[in-house]
Scaffold this motif. Structure first.
Motif, PDB file in Angstrom:
ATOM      1  N   ARG A 136      -2.746  -3.613   6.793  1.00  0.00           N
ATOM      2  CA  ARG A 136      -2.729  -1.914   6.964  1.00  0.00           C
ATOM      3  C   ARG A 136      -3.369  -1.629   8.407  1.00  0.00           C
ATOM      4  NH1 ARG A 136      -5.318   1.561   3.124  1.00  0.00           N
ATOM      5  NH2 ARG A 136      -7.337   0.344   3.543  1.00  0.00           N
ATOM      6  N   ALA A 162      -2.275   6.074   1.584  1.00  0.00           N
ATOM      7  CA  ALA A 162      -3.416   5.282   2.028  1.00  0.00           C
ATOM      8  C   ALA A 162      -3.314   4.544   3.458  1.00  0.00           C
ATOM      9  CB  ALA A 162      -3.258   4.025   1.095  1.00  0.00           C
ATOM     10  N   THR A 180       0.844  -1.129   0.051  1.00  0.00           N
ATOM     11  CA  THR A 180      -0.102  -0.041  -0.082  1.00  0.00           C
ATOM     12  C   THR A 180       0.825   1.322  -0.016  1.00  0.00           C
ATOM     13  OG1 THR A 180      -1.770   1.012   0.902  1.00  0.00           O
ATOM     14  CG2 THR A 180      -0.177   0.070   2.460  1.00  0.00           C
TER      15      THR A 180
END
Length: 84
Positions: free
Chosen positions: A59, A28, A24
Protein backbone atom coordinates in the motif's frame (compact mmCIF):
# COMPACT_ATOMS: atom_id res chain seq x y z
CA UNK A 1 23.49 -7.42 12.42
CA UNK A 2 21.91 -3.99 12.25
CA UNK A 3 19.53 -3.03 9.48
CA UNK A 4 19.65 0.38 7.88
CA UNK A 5 16.99 2.53 6.33
CA UNK A 6 17.89 3.60 2.80
CA UNK A 7 16.08 5.70 0.24
CA UNK A 8 15.08 3.64 -2.79
CA UNK A 9 13.55 4.69 -6.10
CA UNK A 10 9.90 3.68 -6.32
CA UNK A 11 10.50 2.64 -9.93
CA UNK A 12 13.08 0.05 -8.80
CA UNK A 13 10.73 -1.77 -6.42
CA UNK A 14 9.32 -5.03 -7.78
CA UNK A 15 5.98 -6.49 -6.71
CA UNK A 16 6.00 -10.24 -6.19
CA UNK A 17 3.34 -12.89 -6.81
CA UNK A 18 3.53 -14.13 -3.22
CA UNK A 19 2.80 -10.63 -1.88
CA UNK A 20 0.06 -9.32 -4.20
CA UNK A 21 -0.67 -5.57 -4.27
CA UNK A 22 -4.47 -5.99 -4.48
CA UNK A 23 -5.45 -6.90 -0.90
CA UNK A 24 -6.97 -3.55 0.01
CA UNK A 25 -9.87 -1.31 -0.91
CA UNK A 26 -9.70 1.87 -2.97
CA UNK A 27 -10.92 3.86 0.05
CA UNK A 28 -8.13 2.48 2.25
CA UNK A 29 -5.58 3.51 -0.39
CA UNK A 30 -7.07 7.01 -0.66
CA UNK A 31 -6.98 7.37 3.15
CA UNK A 32 -3.33 6.32 3.26
CA UNK A 33 -2.51 8.63 0.34
CA UNK A 34 -4.10 11.52 2.22
CA UNK A 35 -1.95 10.79 5.28
CA UNK A 36 1.24 10.51 3.25
CA UNK A 37 0.42 13.72 1.38
CA UNK A 38 -0.34 15.57 4.64
CA UNK A 39 2.98 14.49 6.19
CA UNK A 40 4.82 14.86 2.86
CA UNK A 41 6.60 11.55 3.47
CA UNK A 42 6.22 7.80 3.91
CA UNK A 43 6.99 7.33 7.60
CA UNK A 44 7.36 3.54 7.79
CA UNK A 45 10.02 1.99 5.57
CA UNK A 46 8.98 -0.80 3.23
CA UNK A 47 10.81 -4.13 3.41
CA UNK A 48 12.67 -5.44 0.37
CA UNK A 49 14.88 -8.41 -0.34
CA UNK A 50 18.30 -7.96 -1.94
CA UNK A 51 16.68 -8.06 -5.41
CA UNK A 52 14.42 -5.11 -4.46
CA UNK A 53 11.38 -7.38 -4.39
CA UNK A 54 8.71 -6.11 -2.03
CA UNK A 55 8.25 -8.16 1.13
CA UNK A 56 6.05 -5.69 3.02
CA UNK A 57 4.54 -2.32 2.11
CA UNK A 58 2.38 -2.78 -0.99
CA UNK A 59 0.00 0.00 0.00
CA UNK A 60 2.81 2.44 0.83
CA UNK A 61 4.54 1.78 -2.51
CA UNK A 62 1.26 2.10 -4.43
CA UNK A 63 0.39 5.37 -2.70
CA UNK A 64 3.89 6.78 -3.17
CA UNK A 65 3.69 5.93 -6.87
CA UNK A 66 0.22 7.49 -7.18
CA UNK A 67 1.46 10.66 -5.47
CA UNK A 68 4.49 10.91 -7.76
CA UNK A 69 7.15 10.23 -5.15
CA UNK A 70 10.48 9.28 -6.67
CA UNK A 71 11.98 7.71 -3.54
CA UNK A 72 10.73 6.19 -0.30
CA UNK A 73 12.46 4.73 2.76
CA UNK A 74 13.19 1.02 2.68
CA UNK A 75 14.98 -1.64 4.67
CA UNK A 76 16.73 -4.29 2.60
CA UNK A 77 16.59 -7.64 4.38
CA UNK A 78 19.76 -9.72 3.86
CA UNK A 79 19.38 -13.18 2.38
CA UNK A 80 18.73 -15.78 5.04
CA UNK A 81 17.30 -13.31 7.55
CA UNK A 82 13.63 -13.72 8.44
CA UNK A 83 11.86 -10.34 8.14
CA UNK A 84 9.38 -11.31 10.88
Amino acid sequence: MSLQIVMIKVSEIKFTPYNPPCRTTAKALKDLEAGIKELNTVLSPVLLNKNKELLDGNRRVTCAFNLGYEEIPAIIIPEGMDPD
